[in-house]
Design an enzyme around this catalytic site. Structure first.
Site, PDB file in Angstrom:
ATOM      1  N   TRP A   1       3.454   2.384  -3.144  1.00  0.00           N
ATOM      2  CA  TRP A   1       3.468   3.799  -2.799  1.00  0.00           C
ATOM      3  C   TRP A   1       4.670   4.470  -3.479  1.00  0.00           C
ATOM      4  O   TRP A   1       4.909   4.240  -4.658  1.00  0.00           O
ATOM      5  CB  TRP A   1       3.427   3.982  -1.268  1.00  0.00           C
TER       6      TRP A   1
ATOM      7  N   GLU B   1       8.954  -3.910  -4.419  1.00  0.00           N
ATOM      8  CA  GLU B   1       9.018  -4.254  -2.997  1.00  0.00           C
ATOM      9  C   GLU B   1      10.184  -5.203  -2.754  1.00  0.00           C
ATOM     10  O   GLU B   1      11.037  -5.412  -3.615  1.00  0.00           O
ATOM     11  CB  GLU B   1       7.696  -4.862  -2.525  1.00  0.00           C
TER      12      GLU B   1
ATOM     13  N   ASP C   1       8.507 -15.391   0.833  1.00  0.00           N
ATOM     14  CA  ASP C   1       9.379 -14.324   1.345  1.00  0.00           C
ATOM     15  C   ASP C   1      10.453 -14.867   2.290  1.00  0.00           C
ATOM     16  O   ASP C   1      10.556 -14.437   3.436  1.00  0.00           O
ATOM     17  CB  ASP C   1       8.570 -13.255   2.095  1.00  0.00           C
TER      18      ASP C   1
END
Length: 321
Positions: A178, A210, A44
């Site tokens: 989600w 994401e 990341d």
């Protein structure tokens, strides 16, 4: 519901490795990562080009790990952003020192770092802000909580990205699984939330999305995201997707016109050959081109630094080279 599975261990450092040069493509049609050397173990990666011309990467790891480079090719470890720990985050990490997905930028004469604290499979999560005059280890000041999510929310407060538009409006885009990727407005004077409005800008109906990153080029705002699964070594299925809009708030659509809020996204980089699960991306403009920075997994499962350049086709859609 599928849930986030993010790396939570310190990444092994890979020393003096080199990779296929920019422009070389395998049978899948995607180019290999550009040449990088030295310490290239990352996950990341957030990146900023500093005012002195050097490059700084911050990435997931204990107390946020930092690397620098003078030429965007040779990288070295320089330490942790918070060498004394980040006690203010442990209520969200279950006591772990691992902090996730830092985002770096430079505004108002200082470096801003938004980063997340959480645990696997939970949306009891928080995004925090730190600032520094140099970006060097140990110089980062805790500016506190920006936004948090709880089990009663249908979104997850991780994977932050700051975008400052031409009117000096500050936008934080974030999210994982989600309902998907969310956006809130920030106060430029504090870097904290300006109001209670939150908008959905991309989602897959609870599926794997994401790592948002918002970037402006030409007439469009481009929203880069990662689809599918990270953190499974060489079995990871992460891939980098993009949509665009003429507004910083969307709606973002893919090349086929499908709204990203309804599952849309155009793939620009996926696993190929010995490059597995590329994602967790950042984008910045350098002297030679727009630059895509990401992690991928080698055949042995190690998460490593990928850097490629971006170009745009005649219709304004980005592609990797």
């Amino acid at each position: 519901m599928a849930i986030k599975r993010r790396l939570a261990v310190t990444l092994a450092v890979v020393v003096a490795a080199t990779f296929t040069g920019v422009g070389a493509a395998d049978a899948a049609g995607y180019p290999g990562p550009g040449k990088v050397t030295g310490s290239i173990g990352v996950h990341d990666p957030g990146v900023v080009k500093r005012t002195d011309g050097t490059y700084l990467i911050a990435y997931t790891g204990n107390n946020i790990v930092l690397k620098t480079s003078s030429d965007r090719t040779a990288w070295k470890d320089v330490g942790a952003a918070f060498p004394g720990g980040a006690s203010w985050t442990t209520a969200y990490t279950g006591g772990s020192a691992s902090l996730w997905a830092p985002d770096l930028s430079y505004h108002n004469g200082k470096y801003y770092m938004y980063y997340a604290a959480s645990t696997f499979g939970s949306n009891h999560s928080a995004i925090f802000l730190a600032t520094s005059s140099s970006g060097n280890p140990g110089t980062w000041t805790n500016n506190g909580l920006v936004i948090e999510s709880t089990t009663s929310n249908n979104w997850n407060a991780i994977d932050p990205n700051l975008y400052v538009d031409s009117s000096n409006r500050w936008w934080l885009t974030f999210g994982s699984f989600w309902s998907g990727i969310q956006q809130v407005q920030l106060d430029p004077s504090t870097g904290k939330r300006l109001n209670s409005t939150i908008r959905l800008v991309a989602g897959r109906g609870g599926g794997a999305i994401e790592a948002p990153f918002l970037f402006h080029h030409g007439s469009y705002y481009y929203l880069f995201v990662s689809f599918d699964l990270c953190c499974r070594g060489a079995s990871s299925t992460y891939r980098i997707m993009v949509g665009r809009s003429t507004s910083v708030n969307g709606p973002f659509t893919d090349k086929n016109g499908t709204a990203m809020a309804s599952g849309g996204g155009t793939e620009i980089l996926a696993g190929h050959g010995s490059i597995h699960g590329p994602g967790g991306q950042s984008v910045f403009t350098d002297a030679d081109a727009d630059v895509l920075v990401y992690h991928y997994y080698a055949d042995n499962g190690a998460a490593q630094l990928g850097i490629n350049l971006l170009a745009y086709d005649s219709s304004g859609w980005p592609y990797v080279y």
